[in-house]
Enzyme design. Sequence first.
Site, PDB file in Angstrom:
ATOM      1  N   ARG A   1      73.011  55.748  23.544  1.00 39.14           N
ATOM      2  CA  ARG A   1      73.159  57.142  23.906  1.00 39.14           C
ATOM      3  C   ARG A   1      74.168  57.490  23.168  1.00 39.14           C
ATOM      4  O   ARG A   1      74.386  59.103  22.893  1.00 39.14           O
ATOM      5  CB  ARG A   1      73.803  57.162  25.292  1.00 39.14           C
ATOM      6  CG  ARG A   1      72.700  56.731  26.404  1.00 39.14           C
ATOM      7  CD  ARG A   1      73.131  57.087  27.734  1.00 39.14           C
ATOM      8  NE  ARG A   1      72.410  56.519  28.814  1.00 39.14           N
ATOM      9  CZ  ARG A   1      71.285  56.956  29.473  1.00 39.14           C
ATOM     10  NH1 ARG A   1      70.810  57.903  28.977  1.00 39.14           N
ATOM     11  NH2 ARG A   1      70.789  56.126  30.375  1.00 39.14           N
TER      12      ARG A   1
ATOM     13  N   GLU B   1      66.787  69.265  30.065  1.00 37.71           N
ATOM     14  CA  GLU B   1      66.516  67.847  30.024  1.00 37.71           C
ATOM     15  C   GLU B   1      66.610  67.411  28.523  1.00 37.71           C
ATOM     16  O   GLU B   1      66.541  68.048  27.519  1.00 37.71           O
ATOM     17  CB  GLU B   1      65.071  67.768  30.543  1.00 37.71           C
ATOM     18  CG  GLU B   1      64.744  67.069  31.870  1.00 37.71           C
ATOM     19  CD  GLU B   1      65.025  65.549  31.722  1.00 37.71           C
ATOM     20  OE1 GLU B   1      65.956  64.960  30.796  1.00 37.71           O
ATOM     21  OE2 GLU B   1      64.386  64.985  32.590  1.00 37.71           O
TER      22      GLU B   1
HETATM   23  P1  IMP Z   1      58.953  61.552  32.791  1.00 40.60           P
HETATM   24  O1  IMP Z   1      59.239  61.616  34.265  1.00 40.60           O
HETATM   25  O2  IMP Z   1      57.938  60.591  32.518  1.00 40.60           O
HETATM   26  O3  IMP Z   1      58.562  62.895  32.055  1.00 40.60           O
HETATM   27  O4  IMP Z   1      60.186  60.977  31.986  1.00 40.60           O
HETATM   28  C1  IMP Z   1      61.023  61.665  31.698  1.00 40.60           C
HETATM   29  C2  IMP Z   1      62.389  60.865  31.613  1.00 40.60           C
HETATM   30  O5  IMP Z   1      61.978  59.421  30.947  1.00 40.60           O
HETATM   31  C3  IMP Z   1      63.259  61.511  30.519  1.00 40.60           C
HETATM   32  O6  IMP Z   1      64.063  62.246  31.310  1.00 40.60           O
HETATM   33  C4  IMP Z   1      63.833  60.243  29.894  1.00 40.60           C
HETATM   34  O7  IMP Z   1      64.958  59.806  30.705  1.00 40.60           O
HETATM   35  C5  IMP Z   1      62.864  59.356  30.041  1.00 40.60           C
HETATM   36  N1  IMP Z   1      62.241  59.182  28.711  1.00 40.60           N
HETATM   37  C6  IMP Z   1      60.999  59.036  28.372  1.00 40.60           C
HETATM   38  N2  IMP Z   1      60.467  59.274  27.155  1.00 40.60           N
HETATM   39  C7  IMP Z   1      61.850  58.430  26.422  1.00 40.60           C
HETATM   40  C8  IMP Z   1      61.838  58.043  25.291  1.00 40.60           C
HETATM   41  O8  IMP Z   1      60.927  58.361  24.234  1.00 40.60           O
HETATM   42  N3  IMP Z   1      63.382  57.815  25.121  1.00 40.60           N
HETATM   43  C9  IMP Z   1      64.221  57.806  26.112  1.00 40.60           C
HETATM   44  N4  IMP Z   1      63.935  57.999  27.243  1.00 40.60           N
HETATM   45  C10 IMP Z   1      62.575  58.735  27.575  1.00 40.60           C
HETATM   46 MG    MG Z   2      66.145  61.827  31.320  1.00 38.99          MG
END
Ligand code: IMP
Ligand code: MG
Length: 174
Positions: free
Chosen positions: A162, A96
């Site tokens: 990206r 990830e």
């Molecule tokens: P979670 O489900 O809240 O843990 O989010 C995870 C996903 O959110 C990651 O795989 C990222 O795609 C996105 N994400 C979370 N924080 C960031 C960030 O600071 N920058 C870019 N994408 C983020």
């Molecule tokens: Mg992600």
Amino acid sequence: MPLSDAPLFTAEAIQRRVAQLAAEVSRDFAGRDPIAIIVLKGALHFGSDLTRQMNVPVTIDFIRAKSYAGTRSQGTVEILVPPSVPLQGRDVIIVEDILDTGRTATAIQERLLSEGPSSVAFCTLFDKPSRRELELKADYVGFTIEEDFVVGYGMDHDEQYRDLPEVYVLKTPE
Ligand code: IMP
Ligand code: MG
């Protein structure tokens, strides 16, 4: 939205850390042939760099998940593209970009566990532990960071940035 003037992590710093993680993962999986499940799109560069530096035979596959913030407190996560390789009895390493609330990672883990792998490890380049809503600990973490929103090296804001080889903080408007 503007980016921080200086990168939070330079391309060199990222590559150094990815090489260390690849060595660590290779050591732990010595004698085995794990499957790296790269989480699209954010982990594309990390997954590519990590697997190319591993020195165990690694199968590469992908999963694509989409999370909806939604109006209710609990966001839901949909698996848009599942892995294409059978996972039964295999050692799986989820790769990830960033572990934030933990919702995406938890949903992906549950989906992969349902296929009966012999083990599932979680490897993330970035971890924001202060943002966690679901309890989840990664087996491999590149960098632990603050709550800032970061972009670059695969990570986006509205599908931008990206392509950058380094990681920046996205500056939110004052
Ligand atoms: P979670 O489900 O809240 O843990 O989010 C995870 C996903 O959110 C990651 O795989 C990222 O795609 C996105 N994400 C979370 N924080 C960031 C960030 O600071 N920058 C870019 N994408 C983020
Ligand atoms: Mg992600």
